[in-house]
Design a protein around this motif. Sequence first.
Motif, mmCIF file in Angstrom:
data_model
loop_
_atom_site.group_PDB
_atom_site.id
_atom_site.type_symbol
_atom_site.label_atom_id
_atom_site.label_comp_id
_atom_site.label_asym_id
_atom_site.label_seq_id
_atom_site.Cartn_x
_atom_site.Cartn_y
_atom_site.Cartn_z
ATOM 1 N N ASP A 276 -3.830 2.780 5.804
ATOM 2 C CA ASP A 276 -2.990 3.879 6.285
ATOM 3 C C ASP A 276 -3.093 4.015 7.809
ATOM 4 O O ASP A 276 -2.155 4.450 8.466
ATOM 5 C CB ASP A 276 -3.332 5.199 5.579
ATOM 6 C CG ASP A 276 -4.816 5.549 5.683
ATOM 7 O OD1 ASP A 276 -5.626 4.642 5.948
ATOM 8 O OD2 ASP A 276 -5.150 6.735 5.507
ATOM 9 N N GLY B 84 -6.043 -3.270 -3.960
ATOM 10 C CA GLY B 84 -5.925 -1.889 -4.444
ATOM 11 C C GLY B 84 -6.353 -0.872 -3.393
ATOM 12 O O GLY B 84 -6.604 -1.237 -2.254
ATOM 13 N N ASN B 85 -6.456 0.395 -3.774
ATOM 14 C CA ASN B 85 -6.820 1.547 -2.913
ATOM 15 C C ASN B 85 -6.708 1.346 -1.401
ATOM 16 O O ASN B 85 -7.691 1.030 -0.735
ATOM 17 C CB ASN B 85 -8.235 2.019 -3.266
ATOM 18 C CG ASN B 85 -8.574 3.327 -2.540
ATOM 19 O OD1 ASN B 85 -7.700 3.954 -1.937
ATOM 20 N ND2 ASN B 85 -9.832 3.739 -2.606
ATOM 21 N N ALA C 274 0.832 -1.208 0.000
ATOM 22 C CA ALA C 274 0.000 0.000 0.000
ATOM 23 C C ALA C 274 0.867 1.260 0.000
ATOM 24 O O ALA C 274 0.480 2.301 -0.524
ATOM 25 C CB ALA C 274 -0.927 0.002 1.213
ATOM 26 N N ARG D 299 -9.165 2.956 1.435
ATOM 27 C CA ARG D 299 -10.524 2.420 1.548
ATOM 28 C C ARG D 299 -10.585 1.307 2.607
ATOM 29 O O ARG D 299 -11.607 1.108 3.251
ATOM 30 C CB ARG D 299 -10.966 1.887 0.184
ATOM 31 C CG ARG D 299 -12.476 1.868 0.040
ATOM 32 C CD ARG D 299 -12.877 1.456 -1.365
ATOM 33 N NE ARG D 299 -13.726 0.289 -1.342
ATOM 34 C CZ ARG D 299 -13.661 -0.687 -2.232
ATOM 35 N NH1 ARG D 299 -12.785 -0.652 -3.203
ATOM 36 N NH2 ARG D 299 -14.497 -1.714 -2.151
#
Lengths: 103, 240
Positions: B165, B157-158, B36, B161
């Motif tokens: 983080d 992915g992303n 990520a 979402r």
Amino acid sequence: MIWATVLIGSISAFALKFAGFVIPERFLTTTTMRRVTLLIPVSLLAGLLVVQTFSSGSTLVIDARVVGLGAATVSLALRAPLLVAVLSAAASAALVRYLGWLP
Amino acid sequence: MTALTPERRRRIIIDAIGIGAATGAYAISFGAISVAAGLSVLQTQALSSLMFTGASQFAMVGVLGAGGGAVTAIAIATLLGSRNALYALHMSTVLRPRGWRRLAAAQLTIDESTGMAIGHQDDPPSSRLAFWSTGVAVFVLWNLGTLVGALGADVLGNPARFGLDAAIPAAFLALLWPRLVSRLTRTVAVLSAAVALILTPLLPSGTPVLVAGAIAVTIGVLLSRGAQETEEFGQKAVGS
């Protein structure tokens, strides 16, 4: 660039481990040296923790990560294992974002 | 406890596998966080097998992901790994390894293996078995967990979402938690956090943590001067 960072960082990490096996003990065993070595992780982890919660680039922000950190704190206070703390942080941050409460 | 009986041997190996499984599960989050943060699956895997010291790995991908420079990332990761030198110093007196074993022992010197070895220090053969079995179990499962997490994040992915983080500071908190055992460590932690936050708008990404570290560790050492030495290897084996 990332590869160079990864490899140099890895070499340094190994060099430190190996140093303990080859250098004479007296270089590392002064009381001050021991204290420094034990306090460094505490200090860096605390600094990284707040910076990675409250900053975006060089701006201080409050977003969903704060909620995540709160959830992790509660998990750890309840003696949950590391993985549970990390998962609860991710899940709670994802939830408040999904609900649109915090960016 | 007594010498290395078959029963004690079995218990040490079971404990080692248990610790390996726990850190392996944790490695899944490292793998996911690293991808990520923008590292490839291969770079993530390289960190787990070559760097192989959890806090440094998390710090490196955290700093890189937040836009910090390579030099800062290396400096923070290296400083975090400095405690391994102290562990190695202790392990060298227990293991006295020669040749390739010395290289292997160095690479496997982390919180968990050293902690287990110290837990069995009443009997040197048991202590050696505890070190090697824990080191190998953690190495194998840490790398396996990393691969699972990295591949998983690659598919998802992303990162924001899924709150990945927010997982990074949580990981730092989890690594910090068992170290907050004394007033000295708590003072240094609070001081570092405060200084790092104050400096964040003023200095390039990553460097506030280093400057805060220098200030807080200096003050911590000055504060503890003359005090009894209480902490040695008192930290519980958590995170590598």
